[in-house]
Design a protein around this motif. Structure first.
Motif, PDB file in Angstrom:
ATOM      1  N   MET A   1       0.845  -1.198   0.000  1.00 59.81           N
ATOM      2  CA  MET A   1       0.000   0.000   0.000  1.00 59.81           C
ATOM      3  C   MET A   1       0.869   1.234   0.000  1.00 59.81           C
ATOM      4  N   VAL A  13       1.350  10.788  -1.823  1.00 57.23           N
ATOM      5  CA  VAL A  13       0.577  10.392  -0.663  1.00 57.23           C
ATOM      6  C   VAL A  13      -0.869  10.760  -0.928  1.00 57.23           C
ATOM      7  N   ALA A  14      -1.767   9.843  -0.618  1.00 55.99           N
ATOM      8  CA  ALA A  14      -3.177  10.161  -0.782  1.00 55.99           C
ATOM      9  C   ALA A  14      -3.574  11.217   0.231  1.00 55.99           C
ATOM     10  N   PRO A  15      -4.504  12.133  -0.130  1.00 57.27           N
ATOM     11  CA  PRO A  15      -4.965  13.092   0.870  1.00 57.27           C
ATOM     12  C   PRO A  15      -5.594  12.348   2.031  1.00 57.27           C
ATOM     13  N   LEU A  75      -6.869  16.773   7.289  1.00 61.33           N
ATOM     14  CA  LEU A  75      -6.775  16.204   5.939  1.00 61.33           C
ATOM     15  C   LEU A  75      -5.337  15.922   5.532  1.00 61.33           C
ATOM     16  N   ASN A  86      -1.776  16.982  -4.525  1.00 59.46           N
ATOM     17  CA  ASN A  86      -2.922  17.382  -3.708  1.00 59.46           C
ATOM     18  C   ASN A  86      -2.965  18.888  -3.541  1.00 59.46           C
TER      19      ASN A  86
ATOM     20  N   PRO B  21       1.442   4.698  -9.253  1.00 60.54           N
ATOM     21  CA  PRO B  21       1.192   4.798  -7.812  1.00 60.54           C
ATOM     22  C   PRO B  21       0.105   3.821  -7.385  1.00 60.54           C
ATOM     23  N   SER B  22       0.064   3.531  -6.097  1.00 58.37           N
ATOM     24  CA  SER B  22      -0.869   2.522  -5.611  1.00 58.37           C
ATOM     25  C   SER B  22      -2.306   2.983  -5.789  1.00 58.37           C
ATOM     26  N   ARG B  24      -4.646   3.098  -3.702  1.00 56.38           N
ATOM     27  CA  ARG B  24      -5.089   3.971  -2.610  1.00 56.38           C
ATOM     28  C   ARG B  24      -4.806   5.432  -2.927  1.00 56.38           C
ATOM     29  N   ILE B  25      -3.626   5.705  -3.531  1.00 54.56           N
ATOM     30  CA  ILE B  25      -3.291   7.088  -3.864  1.00 54.56           C
ATOM     31  C   ILE B  25      -4.190   7.612  -4.967  1.00 54.56           C
ATOM     32  N   GLY B  28      -7.696   8.136  -3.538  1.00 55.54           N
ATOM     33  CA  GLY B  28      -7.698   9.307  -2.665  1.00 55.54           C
ATOM     34  C   GLY B  28      -7.623  10.597  -3.455  1.00 55.54           C
ATOM     35  N   TYR B  29      -6.801  10.612  -4.487  1.00 55.39           N
ATOM     36  CA  TYR B  29      -6.664  11.824  -5.304  1.00 55.39           C
ATOM     37  C   TYR B  29      -7.956  12.131  -6.034  1.00 55.39           C
ATOM     38  N   TRP B  32     -10.400  13.466  -3.616  1.00 56.09           N
ATOM     39  CA  TRP B  32     -10.001  14.834  -3.252  1.00 56.09           C
ATOM     40  C   TRP B  32     -10.508  15.820  -4.293  1.00 56.09           C
ATOM     41  N   ILE B  33     -10.404  15.456  -5.587  1.00 56.56           N
ATOM     42  CA  ILE B  33     -10.891  16.345  -6.639  1.00 56.56           C
ATOM     43  C   ILE B  33     -12.405  16.478  -6.556  1.00 56.56           C
ATOM     44  N   LEU B  36     -13.135  18.934  -3.805  1.00 58.76           N
ATOM     45  CA  LEU B  36     -12.894  20.319  -4.206  1.00 58.76           C
ATOM     46  C   LEU B  36     -14.041  20.821  -5.072  1.00 58.76           C
ATOM     47  N   SER B  89      -9.935   6.613  11.654  1.00 59.94           N
ATOM     48  CA  SER B  89      -9.047   6.254  10.548  1.00 59.94           C
ATOM     49  C   SER B  89      -7.722   5.714  11.081  1.00 59.94           C
ATOM     50  N   PRO B 173      -8.317  -4.241   1.509  1.00 60.04           N
ATOM     51  CA  PRO B 173      -7.825  -2.974   0.950  1.00 60.04           C
ATOM     52  C   PRO B 173      -8.931  -2.108   0.369  1.00 60.04           C
ATOM     53  N   MET B 180     -11.167   5.552   4.013  1.00 61.82           N
ATOM     54  CA  MET B 180     -10.363   6.762   3.802  1.00 61.82           C
ATOM     55  C   MET B 180     -11.201   7.850   3.126  1.00 61.82           C
ATOM     56  N   LEU B 184     -12.200  11.591   4.593  1.00 62.73           N
ATOM     57  CA  LEU B 184     -11.950  12.828   3.844  1.00 62.73           C
ATOM     58  C   LEU B 184     -13.232  13.640   3.724  1.00 62.73           C
ATOM     59  N   HIS B 187     -14.187  15.278   7.113  1.00 58.68           N
ATOM     60  CA  HIS B 187     -13.355  16.439   7.432  1.00 58.68           C
ATOM     61  C   HIS B 187     -13.704  17.619   6.535  1.00 58.68           C
ATOM     62  N   ALA B 188     -14.008  17.345   5.249  1.00 55.25           N
ATOM     63  CA  ALA B 188     -14.360  18.440   4.337  1.00 55.25           C
ATOM     64  C   ALA B 188     -15.658  19.101   4.777  1.00 55.25           C
TER      65      ALA B 188
END
Lengths: 126, 207
Positions: A1, A13-15, A75, A86, B21-22, B24-25, B28-29, B32-33, B36, B89, B173, B180, B184, B187-188
């Motif tokens: 991971m 790194v993921a947010p 975050l 990010n 990238p994995s 998870r990244i 998450g990205y 995140w978008i 936003l 988390s 996973p 995750m 996020l 928190h947002a």
């Protein structure tokens, strides 16, 4: 991971993920700062100790500071090299938000300013 | 992501750890978008509220309507729930069910208190004739605050789903990625509430 970080820090790194060590300390610091800023906001809104017209400005500054605290400590959006993507997405989001807010307020303020008062307008339409 | 290792030499040069990238990244990205873009939607509601906040049409103003004690309790609930969501988390990362499920349950209770306080506030406003149809100011107010409240309500359902999925399927996973994304999201929502209580309630009550 995401724990499999290579030797130099070009990985991403993921947010929300906090690099390698996920500690409760970060959240505690964030909670403390957020509570402090919230307390100051609520205090300032009610107090008569500061000059009145400065209160909205102070509240907005405090709100932006608290949003920054939330971003960093909750975050985990930081300035590290593994977080560049990010931060870039965040910067673009902030740009759009600022354009939207200032643009709307600017245009509508001038529109209100230049328009006849509503009661006169209604009378003309009759 | 091992299927796409041959045709992405640029990625291989970029990260010596190997290929893409994995997941998870990437997840998450992407989330995140989405967050936003959600914040940009809220900023449109904020802009319309700011423009219409003086258009009370002879009706009650924010100063007459807003109860800052209630808002303070709501703020405490969301702030503490953001903290317990962070604890959850941590629990998920350590695959510790005692921490995860307790913290998620605490997050749910705090979020539910927030939503019920907000519903009570809205019902009180509507009962005193200050419903969303009274003036443009109140329409903008109910749209903005109600949209956040709907997000919190949806988040509460997502929270229960995550608790059940971890209980039934364990810390796979894909489940951890969903946890995750949920944290996020939560928190947002707290970040949006910071803007909301400052701009709508505190500034509105002071004018």
């Amino acid at each position: 991971m995401s724990d499999e970080t290579p030797e130099f820090g070009t990985s991403d790194v993921a947010p929300g993920d906090e690099g390698s060590e996920a500690g409760i300390a970060t959240y505690l610091v964030g909670l403390g700062l957020a509570l402090l800023l919230t307390g100051v906001s609520f205090f300032i809104a009610k107090t008569h100790l500061v000059w009145g017209p400065s209160i909205p400005v102070a509240l907005i500054v405090l709100a932006i500071a608290q949003m920054g605290v939330h971003l960093v400590f909750f975050l985990h959006i930081t300035t590290g090299p593994d977080n560049a993507n990010n931060v870039m997405a965040l910067a673009f989001g902030v740009l759009i938000v600022l354009l939207l807010l200032t643009g709307s307020l600017w245009i509508m303020f001038h529109l209100n300013h230049n328009m006849m008062p509503m009661d006169q307008l209604m009378r003309m339409q009759r | 992501m091992s299927a796409t290792h041959a045709d992405h030499q640029g990625h291989a040069a970029r990260s010596p750890g190997g290929g893409m990238p994995s997941k998870r990244i990437i997840v998450g990205y992407g989330f995140w978008i989405f967050l936003l873009s959600d914040i940009i939607m809220f900023s449109a509601f904020f802009a319309s509220y700011a423009v219409l906040s003086d258009a009370t049409a002879g009706g009650p103003t924010g100063q007459q309507l807003f109860d800052l004690t209630n808002v303070g309790i709501e703020t405490m609930c969301l702030l503490l729930s953001s903290f317990t969501c962070g604890l959850a988390s941590i629990g998920a990362q350590r695959k510790n069910s005692a921490i995860f499920q307790t913290a998620m349950a605490a997050t749910f209770v705090l979020g539910a208190v927030f939503v019920s306080l907000e519903i009570r506030e809205f019902a009180g406003l509507a009962a005193q004739g200050a419903g969303p149809t009274r003036s443009a100011f109140l329409t903008a107010f109910f749209t903005l605050v109600g949209c956040h409240g709907l997000h919190v309500t949806g988040g509460l359902m997502w929270l229960l789903t995550m608790m059940a999925q971890v209980l039934a399927k364990g810390y796979r996973p894909d489940i951890l990625r969903r946890v995750m994304c949920f944290s996020l999201f939560w928190h947002a929502l707290d970040i949006i509430w910071v803007a909301l209580f400052s701009v709508v309630y505190l500034i509105g009550a002071g004018q």
